[in-house]
Enzyme design. Sequence first.
Site, short mmCIF file in Angstrom:
data_model
loop_
_atom_site.label_atom_id
_atom_site.label_comp_id
_atom_site.label_asym_id
_atom_site.label_seq_id
_atom_site.Cartn_x
_atom_site.Cartn_y
_atom_site.Cartn_z
N LYS A 73 -4.04 -9.68 6.10
CA LYS A 73 -2.68 -9.86 5.04
C LYS A 73 -2.12 -10.24 5.43
CE LYS A 73 -5.78 -7.72 0.86
NZ LYS A 73 -5.17 -7.44 -0.25
N ASP A 110 -4.17 -9.76 -6.19
CA ASP A 110 -4.28 -8.16 -6.22
C ASP A 110 -3.46 -8.22 -6.50
OD1 ASP A 110 -6.24 -8.13 -4.40
OD2 ASP A 110 -5.13 -7.80 -3.10
N GLY A 133 -0.97 7.89 -2.74
CA GLY A 133 -1.47 7.12 -1.67
C GLY A 133 -0.06 5.98 -0.56
N ALA A 134 -0.06 5.40 0.13
CA ALA A 134 1.27 4.42 0.30
C ALA A 134 0.82 3.53 1.42
CB ALA A 134 2.25 5.21 0.60
N GLY A 135 -0.36 3.24 1.09
CA GLY A 135 -0.69 1.59 2.11
C GLY A 135 -0.88 0.85 1.39
N GLY A 243 -12.64 -0.07 -8.69
CA GLY A 243 -12.60 -1.00 -7.59
C GLY A 243 -13.00 -2.49 -7.98
#
Length: 280
Positions: A73, A110, A133-135, A243
């Site tokens: 990406k 997205d 989370g932090a991705g 998802g």
Amino acid sequence: MASPASEGARRAAVLGSPIAHSLSPVLHRAAYAELGLGHWSYDRFEVDEAGLPGFVAELDASWAGLSLTMPLKRAVIPLLDGISDTAASVEAVNTVVLTHDGRRLGDNTDIPGMVAALDERGVSKVESAAVLGAGATASSALAALARICAGPVTAYVRSEARAAEMRGWGERLGVDVRTADWSRAADAFEAPLVIATTPAGATDALAAAVPEHPGTLFDVLYEPWPTPLAAAWAGRGGAVVGGLDLLVHQAVLQVEQMTGCASAPLEAMRKAGEAALAGR
């Protein structure tokens, strides 16, 4: 101008590594069938960062677009002629449209896909939110929250480096991001909207901490589904967005951009995705 259905053979595909698990071919092919695009095909290719430049260089005029998953990406950006403001905001492209004049244009579906998936469940505005989370997906979640969240967003992370990264994204995206250690992740459930962006298994231990009257959970995983957290959340009567919802909504936008059709068949794509997952 010729309609999309009357054009010659057109190609599209999803690239990434690993890629065998991707549901994108199922969703896009279902759209083509519903739209009567019999000359369109959609495949999957195992491509890593090293192989991406060569793959893109060999695309001919039959190609209409690419879907990109990890780890491509960000790697694709230098190979493009331009990217949308949405993609630039998170430095991530998941959609490439190849125009008739030979340009390669990048976008990120997205982010609007998240917004659309939440809106479908009646969540169009919230006063605050939490992100687990932090991705890379967490930065897209912040970009989506920039559109619908009026107040602060608390990110629960495992390290100070991740915390600093999330605060940096917040400043860039105009979101009031506060951070807390992962050990306090159950505190996230006090927020009216919780977005879980972590890998499979990461939130399983939190399922027992779901409160009596939870708000909305957006768990970006689709396999395995439901996650223990999503199951516990639904069991308490909370709204759950999954998802597959995200995958379908972002794919709808990809189909529209790549084919030029004004409205992709959301329900047909969702049913195809559900059937494919049920068969695994």
